[in-house]
Design an enzyme around this catalytic site. Sequence first.
Site, PDB file in Angstrom:
ATOM      1  N   CYS A  97       0.809  -1.187  -0.089  1.00 29.49           N
ATOM      2  CA  CYS A  97      -0.286   0.126   0.033  1.00 29.49           C
ATOM      3  C   CYS A  97       0.719   1.429  -0.036  1.00 29.49           C
ATOM      4  CB  CYS A  97      -1.063  -0.148   1.375  1.00 29.49           C
ATOM      5  SG  CYS A  97      -2.047   1.501   1.335  1.00 29.49           S
ATOM      6  N   CYS A 120      -1.481 -10.242  -7.531  1.00 22.67           N
ATOM      7  CA  CYS A 120      -1.972 -11.382  -7.098  1.00 22.67           C
ATOM      8  C   CYS A 120      -2.200 -10.928  -5.411  1.00 22.67           C
ATOM      9  CB  CYS A 120      -1.099 -12.600  -7.055  1.00 22.67           C
ATOM     10  SG  CYS A 120      -1.508 -14.068  -6.452  1.00 22.67           S
TER      11      CYS A 120
END
Length: 140
Positions: A97, A120
């Site tokens: 993130c 993924c």
Amino acid sequence: MVDKLTLSDAQWRERLTPEEFNVLRKHGTERPGSGCFLGTKTPGTYVCAGCGNPLFKSGTKFESGTGWPSFTQTVGPDSVAEIDDRTYGMVRTEVRCARCDGHLGHVFPDGPPPTGLRYCMNSVAMKHVPEGQPLELVRA
């Protein structure tokens, strides 16, 4: 560019479940096929479970057959950071993130068009905000 969110391990432990903490802060991985978003098709946006930063739109999600939810692209260029990962004798690209630096998963160059990428991701590292609901970042 999003404002960075930096917290101590103790603050993250208060905010996250043990499973979220293991994946987001300790770079763990959920077992393949075990994630709650693997088969989800509900329209909306996937956000970071740690801070609420928008990561992926549901329209970019696809079935990769890997056992983890997969996406062809991020919400935008500032939503994630990509880091070289050479752990476990492999060469991969880790996805974190961009706001809280939480581990989300990995990206591979074997996805479908239009990008050819396969993000993924670990389900436990994300939350789903249904289409039409406001996206709100978690405040420190």
